[in-house]
Scaffold this motif. Structure first.
Motif, short mmCIF file in Angstrom:
data_model
loop_
_atom_site.label_atom_id
_atom_site.label_comp_id
_atom_site.label_asym_id
_atom_site.label_seq_id
_atom_site.Cartn_x
_atom_site.Cartn_y
_atom_site.Cartn_z
N PRO A 40 0.84 -1.21 0.00
CA PRO A 40 0.00 0.00 0.00
C PRO A 40 0.87 1.25 0.00
CG PRO A 40 -0.07 -1.09 2.14
CD PRO A 40 0.71 -1.98 1.24
N LEU A 41 0.36 2.31 -0.60
CA LEU A 41 1.13 3.55 -0.68
C LEU A 41 1.05 4.37 0.60
CD1 LEU A 41 0.22 4.69 -4.29
CD2 LEU A 41 2.26 3.48 -3.51
N GLY A 42 -0.06 4.37 1.24
CA GLY A 42 -0.22 5.19 2.44
C GLY A 42 -0.61 6.62 2.10
N GLU A 43 -1.23 7.27 3.05
CA GLU A 43 -1.76 8.62 2.82
C GLU A 43 -0.66 9.66 2.60
OE1 GLU A 43 -4.73 11.78 5.06
OE2 GLU A 43 -4.73 9.69 5.68
N LYS A 44 0.40 9.59 3.40
CA LYS A 44 1.48 10.59 3.27
C LYS A 44 2.16 10.50 1.90
CE LYS A 44 2.59 11.16 8.13
NZ LYS A 44 3.62 11.04 9.15
N LEU A 45 2.45 9.28 1.45
CA LEU A 45 3.09 9.12 0.14
C LEU A 45 2.15 9.56 -0.98
CD1 LEU A 45 5.43 8.31 -1.61
CD2 LEU A 45 4.71 5.93 -1.40
N THR A 46 0.88 9.25 -0.85
CA THR A 46 -0.10 9.68 -1.85
C THR A 46 -0.13 11.19 -1.97
OG1 THR A 46 -1.46 7.72 -1.45
CG2 THR A 46 -2.55 9.58 -2.49
N HIS A 47 -0.14 11.89 -0.84
CA HIS A 47 -0.14 13.36 -0.88
C HIS A 47 1.17 13.90 -1.43
CE1 HIS A 47 -4.01 13.99 0.95
NE2 HIS A 47 -3.69 13.21 1.98
N ALA A 48 2.29 13.27 -1.10
CA ALA A 48 3.59 13.72 -1.60
C ALA A 48 3.68 13.57 -3.12
CB ALA A 48 4.71 12.95 -0.92
N VAL A 49 3.14 12.48 -3.65
CA VAL A 49 3.12 12.29 -5.10
C VAL A 49 2.30 13.38 -5.76
CG1 VAL A 49 2.29 10.80 -6.97
CG2 VAL A 49 3.51 9.81 -5.05
N ARG A 50 1.12 13.63 -5.22
CA ARG A 50 0.25 14.65 -5.82
C ARG A 50 0.85 16.05 -5.72
NH1 ARG A 50 -4.84 11.58 -4.35
NH2 ARG A 50 -5.32 10.65 -6.35
N LYS A 51 1.65 16.30 -4.71
CA LYS A 51 2.31 17.60 -4.57
C LYS A 51 3.39 17.77 -5.64
CE LYS A 51 4.67 20.57 -1.31
NZ LYS A 51 5.26 20.68 0.03
N ASN A 52 4.16 16.70 -5.87
CA ASN A 52 5.25 16.76 -6.83
C ASN A 52 4.78 16.55 -8.27
OD1 ASN A 52 7.97 17.36 -6.84
ND2 ASN A 52 8.63 15.25 -6.77
N LEU A 53 3.70 15.82 -8.45
CA LEU A 53 3.12 15.56 -9.78
C LEU A 53 1.65 15.97 -9.75
CD1 LEU A 53 4.63 12.00 -10.38
CD2 LEU A 53 5.47 14.15 -11.30
N PRO A 54 1.37 17.27 -9.83
CA PRO A 54 0.00 17.76 -9.62
C PRO A 54 -1.02 17.30 -10.66
CG PRO A 54 1.44 19.54 -10.33
CD PRO A 54 2.31 18.35 -10.10
N ASN A 55 -0.58 16.84 -11.81
CA ASN A 55 -1.53 16.38 -12.83
C ASN A 55 -2.03 14.97 -12.60
OD1 ASN A 55 -1.31 18.81 -14.10
ND2 ASN A 55 0.14 18.11 -15.63
N VAL A 56 -1.46 14.26 -11.63
CA VAL A 56 -1.90 12.90 -11.33
C VAL A 56 -3.27 12.97 -10.66
CG1 VAL A 56 -1.45 10.82 -9.97
CG2 VAL A 56 0.42 11.95 -11.17
N VAL A 57 -4.27 12.39 -11.31
CA VAL A 57 -5.62 12.40 -10.76
C VAL A 57 -6.04 11.04 -10.23
CG1 VAL A 57 -6.43 14.33 -12.17
CG2 VAL A 57 -6.67 12.00 -13.02
N ALA A 58 -5.28 9.99 -10.55
CA ALA A 58 -5.62 8.65 -10.08
C ALA A 58 -4.37 7.91 -9.64
CB ALA A 58 -6.32 7.86 -11.18
N LEU A 59 -4.42 7.40 -8.44
CA LEU A 59 -3.36 6.53 -7.92
C LEU A 59 -4.00 5.20 -7.60
CD1 LEU A 59 -1.53 8.95 -5.46
CD2 LEU A 59 -0.53 7.88 -7.47
N GLY A 60 -3.59 4.16 -8.29
CA GLY A 60 -4.18 2.85 -8.07
C GLY A 60 -3.21 1.94 -7.35
#
Length: 80
Positions: A40-60
């Motif tokens: 699992p990615l976890g909430e913190k990593l999910t937010h960090a990805v979206r901060k660095n890659l703002p166009n990512v709309v889906a993390l599966g």
């Protein structure tokens, strides 16, 4: 020009994309989906990805081949 919009990655590579400063030197704006397996990615990593890659709309993510696959789009989680 052909552009990649979906990545299939393991969590350590996603962590690299979320945290490494050199990622900002590349145009990754075409990427809107990241699919992950193995853990699992976890909430913190999910937010960090979206901060660095703002166009990512889906993390599966899916932990095992027999579990349902989930896609996280913002505040919504979808089972596939």
């Amino acid at each position: 020009m052909l552009q990649i919009n979906c990545l299939y990655l393991v969590p350590p590579i996603i962590l690299f994309l979320a945290k490494h400063p050199s990622v900002k030197n590349y145009d990754l704006t075409s990427i809107d989906t990241i699919i992950s397996g193995a853990a699992p990615l976890g909430e913190k990593l999910t937010h960090a990805v979206r901060k660095n890659l703002p166009n990512v709309v889906a993390l599966g993510q899916g932990e095992r081949s027999w579990e349902p696959f989930t896609i996280n789009k913002g505040n919504h989680v979808h089972l596939v």
